[in-house]
Design a protein around this motif. Structure first.
Motif: not given
Length: 70
Positions: A39-57
């Motif tokens: 999998i090469s692309h993650i699309i988050t469904m919530t802001e909370k998920e995005f913040v957590i995953l973006s912190a690990n970008k």
């Protein structure tokens, strides 16, 4: 967390049940799934998920995985 409740699931290639995004295992579970299933692309469904995953970008980018928000 609950694939049956996600409206976008019908437009995806698949889904996985993962720990809640505040779990210590969340990021590693996502990384492991991405590597296992190429999998090469993650699309988050919530802001909370995005913040957590973006912190690990940077870590995700090392593996060629892009994180974005719906």
């Amino acid at each position: 967390m609950n694939p049956e409740s996600v409206s976008g699931i019908v437009k995806s290639d698949g889904c996985f049940k993962v720990p809640i995004c505040t779990s210590e295992d969340y990021v590693e579970t996502i990384r492991s799934l991405c590597l296992s299933y190429e999998i090469s692309h993650i699309i988050t469904m919530t802001e909370k998920e995005f913040v957590i995953l973006s912190a690990n970008k940077d870590m995700f980018a090392k593996y060629g995985i892009h994180v974005s928000q719906k």
